[in-house]
Design a protein around this motif. Structure first.
Motif, mmCIF file in Angstrom:
data_model
loop_
_atom_site.group_PDB
_atom_site.id
_atom_site.type_symbol
_atom_site.label_atom_id
_atom_site.label_comp_id
_atom_site.label_asym_id
_atom_site.label_seq_id
_atom_site.Cartn_x
_atom_site.Cartn_y
_atom_site.Cartn_z
ATOM 1 N N ASP A 78 -10.693 13.369 -11.783
ATOM 2 C CA ASP A 78 -12.180 12.942 -11.844
ATOM 3 C C ASP A 78 -12.876 12.739 -10.527
ATOM 4 O O ASP A 78 -12.170 12.762 -9.781
ATOM 5 C CB ASP A 78 -12.204 11.756 -12.960
ATOM 6 C CG ASP A 78 -11.318 10.414 -12.441
ATOM 7 O OD1 ASP A 78 -11.476 9.683 -13.031
ATOM 8 O OD2 ASP A 78 -10.466 10.712 -11.441
ATOM 9 N N LEU A 79 -13.938 12.311 -10.728
ATOM 10 C CA LEU A 79 -14.568 12.067 -9.286
ATOM 11 C C LEU A 79 -14.149 10.822 -8.794
ATOM 12 O O LEU A 79 -14.210 10.674 -7.293
ATOM 13 C CB LEU A 79 -16.075 11.750 -9.595
ATOM 14 C CG LEU A 79 -16.880 13.102 -10.284
ATOM 15 C CD1 LEU A 79 -18.243 12.937 -10.505
ATOM 16 C CD2 LEU A 79 -16.782 14.256 -9.051
ATOM 17 N N ASP A 80 -13.498 9.900 -9.398
ATOM 18 C CA ASP A 80 -13.086 8.544 -8.696
ATOM 19 C C ASP A 80 -11.697 8.565 -8.301
ATOM 20 O O ASP A 80 -10.998 7.712 -8.371
ATOM 21 C CB ASP A 80 -13.415 7.471 -9.831
ATOM 22 C CG ASP A 80 -13.243 6.030 -9.146
ATOM 23 O OD1 ASP A 80 -13.687 5.985 -7.903
ATOM 24 O OD2 ASP A 80 -12.991 5.091 -9.711
ATOM 25 N N ASP A 81 -11.245 9.763 -7.840
ATOM 26 C CA ASP A 81 -9.801 10.068 -7.393
ATOM 27 C C ASP A 81 -9.649 9.614 -5.684
ATOM 28 O O ASP A 81 -8.665 10.133 -5.267
ATOM 29 C CB ASP A 81 -9.211 11.371 -7.706
ATOM 30 C CG ASP A 81 -9.764 12.561 -7.162
ATOM 31 O OD1 ASP A 81 -10.958 12.136 -6.517
ATOM 32 O OD2 ASP A 81 -9.520 13.619 -7.228
ATOM 33 N N LYS A 82 -10.554 9.133 -5.142
ATOM 34 C CA LYS A 82 -10.561 8.900 -3.709
ATOM 35 C C LYS A 82 -9.500 7.885 -3.548
ATOM 36 O O LYS A 82 -9.357 7.029 -3.937
ATOM 37 C CB LYS A 82 -11.744 8.590 -3.061
ATOM 38 C CG LYS A 82 -12.905 9.623 -3.119
ATOM 39 C CD LYS A 82 -13.989 9.023 -2.259
ATOM 40 C CE LYS A 82 -14.936 10.190 -2.229
ATOM 41 N NZ LYS A 82 -16.150 9.835 -1.467
ATOM 42 N N LYS A 83 -8.526 8.295 -2.375
ATOM 43 C CA LYS A 83 -7.452 7.440 -2.028
ATOM 44 C C LYS A 83 -7.857 6.724 -0.485
ATOM 45 O O LYS A 83 -8.674 7.584 0.151
ATOM 46 C CB LYS A 83 -6.269 8.355 -1.724
ATOM 47 C CG LYS A 83 -5.034 7.743 -1.423
ATOM 48 C CD LYS A 83 -4.046 7.469 -2.606
ATOM 49 C CE LYS A 83 -2.896 7.014 -1.940
ATOM 50 N NZ LYS A 83 -1.819 6.839 -3.169
ATOM 51 N N THR A 84 -7.560 5.627 -0.404
ATOM 52 C CA THR A 84 -7.927 5.175 1.273
ATOM 53 C C THR A 84 -6.819 4.995 1.860
ATOM 54 O O THR A 84 -5.692 5.251 1.698
ATOM 55 C CB THR A 84 -8.334 3.643 0.735
ATOM 56 O OG1 THR A 84 -7.369 2.908 0.148
ATOM 57 C CG2 THR A 84 -9.675 3.512 -0.355
ATOM 58 N N PHE A 85 -6.962 5.140 3.107
ATOM 59 C CA PHE A 85 -6.006 4.853 4.324
ATOM 60 C C PHE A 85 -5.197 3.498 4.040
ATOM 61 O O PHE A 85 -3.909 3.785 4.046
ATOM 62 C CB PHE A 85 -6.541 5.149 5.518
ATOM 63 C CG PHE A 85 -5.743 4.877 6.853
ATOM 64 C CD1 PHE A 85 -4.816 6.055 6.951
ATOM 65 C CD2 PHE A 85 -5.452 3.676 7.529
ATOM 66 C CE1 PHE A 85 -3.793 5.846 8.020
ATOM 67 C CE2 PHE A 85 -4.760 3.714 8.534
ATOM 68 C CZ PHE A 85 -3.687 4.521 8.846
ATOM 69 N N SER A 86 -5.665 2.384 3.868
ATOM 70 C CA SER A 86 -4.899 1.491 3.984
ATOM 71 C C SER A 86 -3.990 1.444 2.533
ATOM 72 O O SER A 86 -2.806 0.895 2.790
ATOM 73 C CB SER A 86 -5.958 0.158 3.656
ATOM 74 O OG SER A 86 -6.795 0.273 2.322
ATOM 75 N N GLN A 87 -4.530 2.201 1.367
ATOM 76 C CA GLN A 87 -3.672 2.156 0.305
ATOM 77 C C GLN A 87 -2.304 3.125 0.831
ATOM 78 O O GLN A 87 -1.039 2.995 0.241
ATOM 79 C CB GLN A 87 -4.143 2.756 -0.919
ATOM 80 C CG GLN A 87 -4.950 1.973 -1.648
ATOM 81 C CD GLN A 87 -5.926 2.753 -2.663
ATOM 82 O OE1 GLN A 87 -5.897 3.852 -2.777
ATOM 83 N NE2 GLN A 87 -6.905 2.037 -3.460
ATOM 84 N N THR A 88 -2.832 4.199 1.433
ATOM 85 C CA THR A 88 -1.471 5.240 1.680
ATOM 86 C C THR A 88 -0.681 4.520 2.649
ATOM 87 O O THR A 88 0.622 4.758 2.624
ATOM 88 C CB THR A 88 -2.251 6.398 2.229
ATOM 89 O OG1 THR A 88 -3.309 6.994 1.719
ATOM 90 C CG2 THR A 88 -1.199 7.518 2.755
#
Length: 138
Positions: A78-88
């Protein structure tokens, strides 16, 4: 020439150019050149930086980072599947060896993210408050 020869020999006659002796007697004037006061020195500031070179297997780190990014992308379409650098970055040590995890730093991880963005066509965007980077497949 006479006044120069007398000065070299050490004679104390004052046959030199007019005003020469007055300038030499003033403080801060040497040979007719007016000197300025030395600039104040600044205290030494101790900066805590890495004094030992870190050795990291970049290929392993990039592989682990790509797995963290790609797994999230395959699981949610879905469209809300963005991952952030801090989470990674926070989840990276679990997929790495202990030696690599100990030497891992934010600049090294960010450099690997930039390599992955170039290799796999990732799109990097800043957050509204500029505190994080959103990672998405282009």
């Amino acid at each position: 020439k006479q006044w120069y020869q007398r000065r070299v020999r050490g004679d104390s006659d004052s046959d030199g150019p007019p005003g020469m002796e007055e300038e030499e007697e003033r403080e801060g004037v040497i040979g007719g050149i007016e000197l300025i006061e030395a600039a104040p020195t600044v205290e030494r500031i101790h900066i805590n930086y890495a004094k030992k070179a870190k050795k990291i297997d970049i290929k392993l780190l990039k592989g682990a980072m790509w797995n963290k990014i790609a797994d999230k992308k395959d699981a949610a379409k879905d469209l809300d599947d963005k991952k952030t650098f801090s989470q990674t970055y926070k989840s990276l040590p679990s997929g790495l060896s202990q030696a690599v995890a100990d030497n891992l730093s934010v600049p090294i991880a960010f450099s690997c993210l930039l390599h992955l963005a170039n290799e796999h066509g990732l799109s990097l965007a800043d957050s509204d408050d500029l505190r994080d980077i959103h990672i998405s497949l282009s």
